[in-house]
Design an enzyme around this catalytic site. Structure first.
Site, PDB file in Angstrom:
ATOM      1  N   GLU A 152       0.819  -1.225   0.000  1.00 44.56           N
ATOM      2  CA  GLU A 152       0.000   0.000   0.000  1.00 44.56           C
ATOM      3  C   GLU A 152       0.853   1.276   0.000  1.00 44.56           C
ATOM      4  OE1 GLU A 152      -2.950  -0.171   3.097  1.00 44.56           O
ATOM      5  OE2 GLU A 152      -4.072  -1.774   2.108  1.00 44.56           O
TER       6      GLU A 152
ATOM      7  N   GLU B 286      -5.543  -8.374  -0.681  1.00 40.25           N
ATOM      8  CA  GLU B 286      -6.293  -8.052   0.544  1.00 40.25           C
ATOM      9  C   GLU B 286      -7.737  -7.789   0.164  1.00 40.25           C
ATOM     10  OE1 GLU B 286      -4.898  -5.182   3.410  1.00 40.25           O
ATOM     11  OE2 GLU B 286      -2.794  -5.650   3.004  1.00 40.25           O
TER      12      GLU B 286
END
Length: 504
Positions: free
Chosen positions: A172, A291
């Site tokens: 991320e 995710e």
């Protein structure tokens, strides 16, 4: 009302990569400590791993587990998790404002993966660290011997390399919350140079570059375009993340969120095609959705720890969403989307596996049980392997914030040619009426229904607990009929279904 669906043997989307049923474990809350690892538990093995949890993980048959993060990895020193346990330093985890004991590191995690029959996907810290630490970690894990880091692994008790193929180039990195957050150009350059170094070590590695943390990021989808322009020639997959929420308690909007998921995947697939064309490349990059899950139930209870008002606790309960029956329907729709997008989504990981927004929950020193969402994931992992069928559907729908005429019945089909089965996964999102499934199964030869499982409960809020672990669970259903090529089945309002058909 009726949902008319046609499945034709020759009309397929793609071969489903079995790695779309992967999972994720982060050093976060009780995912590792108190989740998979609890040395004092009655079922613990010689390595301190809970046997009851391992048994449930084996049921899910996940092909890989991503580790050790997540946000955690962006300030993680992998060297702190190797060597004698009594000499490992404790570390302050800045991502989740907790203390990391480092009693579990790559050796312990690898041994656990062997126990549950899965592979490792390892994430590299490109937040607070960079290329040098990344190449050292890969050498430690994968080189046979005769070098500084591989010999250190051998000294620490592991003679043979683990030969890990899947490596995440950070986590991320588009997010301002991330330790070491970077712009797309900064990250793209670092990821490119790191990937080139790892390819120099072993060109067969599968490398995953960070895409957007979610579709609402202000940098989406320019982030993907910029990062891929740097890395297209040296990586294999681009990662996406999405979490599904229903804080407003609007069931119709909530169960249509996979429309947004589908658009997210489609946009990134378009960016990949754009960069491929711009580079005049023959190479294909695919999506690793590493995710995904429902996550909103625990937000308020976590606030004190995440805001640092509780000091630096060690493995406190965090992100422990207790899933209800409504979440079963959501997870079913998500998995159906991955099946229908199997041409571009080749890997995925449910986040996470134990205790932390997870299908498996545990009590410290006590029992483990399957959350409601365990079951749609179980069915998809077990029966959703083969060729994804391109289904022709004609179904009435409803309008909501995520789209107009969202079909009441969300359905995916998989042909397991080797086993001789066609499996359909269907979710009836209609809140008041049953839907009649009128399914044509064409071109498969003789066919018969061998199994029809349904998950349904009178209350959307129903949950499984240690005392009532089967409050929401699959049930056998009778009444589905197959006459020649026409299969008919009743789908009660707000229900999940798995229907298996044996074919010649």
């Amino acid at each position: 009302m009726k949902a008319a669906v046609t499945a034709y043997k020759g009309y397929t989307i793609s071969r489903i990569d079995h790695r779309v049923y992967g999972a994720f474990l982060e050093h976060l809350g009780r995912a590792v400590y108190g989740g998979i690892y609890e040395p004092d538990h009655p079922t613990a093995d010689a390595d301190g791993m809970r046997g009851d949890v391992a048994e449930m993980v084996r049921e899910l048959n996940v092909p890989f587990v991503r580790y050790p993060g997540g946000n955690f990895v962006s300030a993680y020193n992998w060297e702190d998790g190797i060597g004698p346990k009594d000499q490992r330093p404790a570390q302050l985890d800045l991502a989740w404002h907790t203390t990391e004991s480092n009693q579990v590191g790559v050796h312990e995690f690898a041994a656990w993966c062997d126990t549950v029959g899965t592979e490792m996907m390892l994430a590299l810290n490109l937040g607070s660290r960079g290329l040098e630490e990344a190449r050292n970690f890969v050498e430690y894990v994968n080189h046979p011997g005769g070098s500084k880091w591989s010999d250190m692994r051998r000294k620490n008790g592991r003679a043979e390399p683990w030969d890990v193929k899947l490596w995440c180039l950070g986590n991320e990195m588009d997010g301002p919350w991330q330790i070491g957050h970077k712009t797309a150009d900064e990250y793209g350059r670092l990821a490119e140079e790191t990937a080139k170094a790892l390819r120099a070590f072993d060109p067969s590695l599968e490398l995953i570059v960070c895409g957007s943390s979610h579709a609402n990021m202000p940098t989406f989808p320019q982030w993907e375009a910029t990062v891929l322009e740097h890395t297209y020639d040296v990586v294999d997959h681009i990662s996406l993340h999405m979490y599904f929420r229903n804080p407003e308690k609007n069931t119709g909007d909530y169960l249509a969120l996979n429309e947004k998921l589908d658009a997210y995947i489609g946009t990134v697939a378009g960016v990949i095609s754009y960069v491929k064309a711009k580079k005049r490349s023959k190479k294909d990059i695919t999506i690793c959705f590493d995710e995904w899950n429902v996550w909103y139930h625990s937000n308020e209870q976590d606030r004190k720890i995440l805001e640092g008002r509780d000091g630096w606790p060690e493995a406190p309960p965090l992100l422990e969403d207790i899933y209800n029956f409504e979440d079963v329907l959501q997870v079913g729709c998500i998995l159906n989307t991955f099946i229908r997008r199997s041409d571009v989504v080749k890997l995925a990981a449910i986040a996470q596996l134990v205790n932390v927004i997870a299908p498996i929950m545990t009590e410290t020193g006590g029992s483990a049980w399957r959350q409601t969402t365990f079951f749609p994931f179980f069915f998809a992992s077990k029966y959703g392997r083969g060729n994804a069928l391109h289904l022709l559907t004609d179904c009435p729908g409803y309008d909501c914030v995520h789209g107009d005429n969202v079909p009441y019945v969300d359905v995916a089909g998989v042909h397991d040619e080797e086993g001789g089965f066609v499996t359909f996964f269907a979710v009836n999102r209609n809140q008041t009426e049953a839907m009649e499934l009128d399914l044509t199964v064409a071109g498969f030869g003789s066919a018969r229904i061998v199994e029809h499982k349904m998950i349904r409960h009178d209350s959307l809020e129903a949950v499984n607990t240690a005392d009532k672990p089967d409050e929401v669970a699959p049930q056998d259903v009778e009444g589905a009929n197959l006459d020649g090529e026409r299969l008919s089945a009743n789908l009660p309002s707000l229900s999940y279904h798995m229907i298996r058909v044996a074919v010649s």
